[in-house]
Scaffold this motif. Structure first.
Motif, short mmCIF file in Angstrom:
data_model
loop_
_atom_site.label_atom_id
_atom_site.label_comp_id
_atom_site.label_asym_id
_atom_site.label_seq_id
_atom_site.Cartn_x
_atom_site.Cartn_y
_atom_site.Cartn_z
N ILE A 1 0.86 -1.19 0.00
CA ILE A 1 0.00 0.00 0.00
C ILE A 1 0.89 1.22 0.00
CG2 ILE A 1 -1.69 1.33 1.33
CD1 ILE A 1 -2.76 -1.28 2.42
N SER A 2 0.52 2.20 -0.84
CA SER A 2 1.26 3.46 -0.84
C SER A 2 0.26 4.61 -0.70
CB SER A 2 2.11 3.62 -2.10
OG SER A 2 1.31 3.59 -3.25
N ARG B 1 -7.00 -4.29 7.42
CA ARG B 1 -6.90 -2.91 7.91
C ARG B 1 -5.42 -2.59 8.01
NH1 ARG B 1 -8.43 -3.21 14.33
NH2 ARG B 1 -7.17 -1.35 14.52
N THR B 2 -5.08 -1.30 7.88
CA THR B 2 -3.67 -0.91 7.92
C THR B 2 -3.27 -0.29 9.24
OG1 THR B 2 -4.13 1.27 7.00
CG2 THR B 2 -3.62 -0.51 5.43
N ASP B 3 -4.21 -0.05 10.13
CA ASP B 3 -3.91 0.57 11.42
C ASP B 3 -4.06 -0.43 12.55
OD1 ASP B 3 -6.71 0.82 12.77
OD2 ASP B 3 -6.99 1.48 10.70
N GLU B 4 -3.66 0.00 13.74
CA GLU B 4 -3.86 -0.80 14.94
C GLU B 4 -4.61 0.02 15.99
OE1 GLU B 4 -0.21 -2.59 16.25
OE2 GLU B 4 0.21 -3.40 14.26
N GLY C 1 -14.80 -6.14 -9.76
CA GLY C 1 -15.81 -5.66 -8.82
C GLY C 1 -17.15 -6.01 -9.41
N GLU C 2 -18.14 -5.18 -9.16
CA GLU C 2 -19.44 -5.33 -9.84
C GLU C 2 -19.40 -4.38 -11.02
OE1 GLU C 2 -21.90 -7.44 -8.92
OE2 GLU C 2 -20.60 -8.15 -7.31
N GLY C 3 -19.01 -4.87 -12.17
CA GLY C 3 -18.77 -3.99 -13.31
C GLY C 3 -17.57 -3.11 -12.99
N ASP C 4 -17.72 -1.81 -13.12
CA ASP C 4 -16.63 -0.88 -12.77
C ASP C 4 -16.71 -0.43 -11.33
OD1 ASP C 4 -15.63 -0.97 -15.33
OD2 ASP C 4 -16.82 0.73 -16.01
N TRP C 5 -17.70 -0.90 -10.60
CA TRP C 5 -17.95 -0.44 -9.25
C TRP C 5 -17.29 -1.36 -8.23
CZ3 TRP C 5 -21.89 -2.44 -5.68
CH2 TRP C 5 -22.07 -1.62 -4.57
N VAL C 6 -16.45 -0.79 -7.37
CA VAL C 6 -15.78 -1.54 -6.31
C VAL C 6 -16.18 -0.89 -4.99
CG1 VAL C 6 -13.58 -2.28 -5.35
CG2 VAL C 6 -13.82 -2.01 -7.81
N SER C 7 -16.62 -1.71 -4.03
CA SER C 7 -17.05 -1.16 -2.74
C SER C 7 -16.43 -1.94 -1.59
CB SER C 7 -18.57 -1.20 -2.63
OG SER C 7 -19.02 -2.53 -2.63
N GLY C 8 -16.53 -1.35 -0.41
CA GLY C 8 -16.05 -2.00 0.80
C GLY C 8 -14.82 -1.35 1.39
N PHE C 9 -14.29 -0.30 0.75
CA PHE C 9 -13.10 0.37 1.25
C PHE C 9 -13.48 1.64 2.02
CE2 PHE C 9 -11.38 -2.00 -2.32
CZ PHE C 9 -10.17 -2.45 -1.84
N ALA C 10 -12.75 1.89 3.11
CA ALA C 10 -12.90 3.13 3.87
C ALA C 10 -11.50 3.66 4.16
CB ALA C 10 -13.65 2.88 5.17
N VAL C 11 -11.38 4.98 4.18
CA VAL C 11 -10.09 5.62 4.48
C VAL C 11 -10.27 6.61 5.62
CG1 VAL C 11 -9.17 5.36 2.15
CG2 VAL C 11 -10.42 7.42 2.73
#
Length: 148
Positions: free
Chosen positions: A48-49, A136-139, A68-78
């Motif tokens: 990850i960068s 997840r990238t955090d703790e 994803g579902e077509g061009d749609w990708v879901s499930g990510f949060a920042v």
């Protein structure tokens, strides 16, 4: 280990589609026990960068490429330094990369994918239809973060 987040039931820890769970476990056995060159599990984070307003998440185990579902990708949060998570706009770039951004996070420092008790909304897969592993990238502790 076989990921089954896409075939579970939020109200029952036992997936109703046991045949698919068994098929996925047999793929793992083919690879581990028999040494067969099969794609036995879904996409897993390779690196990850954090690049200003964007986050690039590169995956391995993608087969012919991410889906994803077509061009749609879901499930990510920042989240930024404030540890406040917001749903991310996600797009697949090339064969193995997802680029994330959110108009509400100008400098992301953490990413979650399918990080929920029932991640029904997460739809990233490899070319064989196997779901990506949650990560997840955090703790950070749960009380230190929120999702809007």
């Amino acid at each position: 280990m076989a990921t089954a987040i896409d075939i579970g039931d939020a109200d029952n820890i036992h997936p109703p589609n046991k045949q698919e769970v068994g098929r996925r476990l047999s793929l793992c056995a083919d690879r581990v026990a028999h040494g067969l060159p099969v794609l036995s599990s879904g996409p897993r984070v390779k690196n990850i960068s954090f690049e200003g307003e964007d986050v690039r998440v590169r995956f391995d185990r993608v087969g012919e490429g991410l889906r994803g579902e077509g061009d749609w990708v879901s499930g990510f949060a920042v989240a930024g330094e404030d540890r406040q998570f917001y749903w991310a706009h996600a797009r697949i770039e090339g064969k193995d990369t997802v680029v994330l951004s959110s108009e509400r996070v100008s400098n992301p420092v953490s990413v979650h994918y399918a990080w929920a008790g029932d991640p029904f909304f997460a739809n990233l897969r490899n070319s064989d239809g196997l779901p990506a592993e949650p990560f997840r990238t955090d703790e950070w502790l749960p009380y230190e973060q929120t999702l809007e």
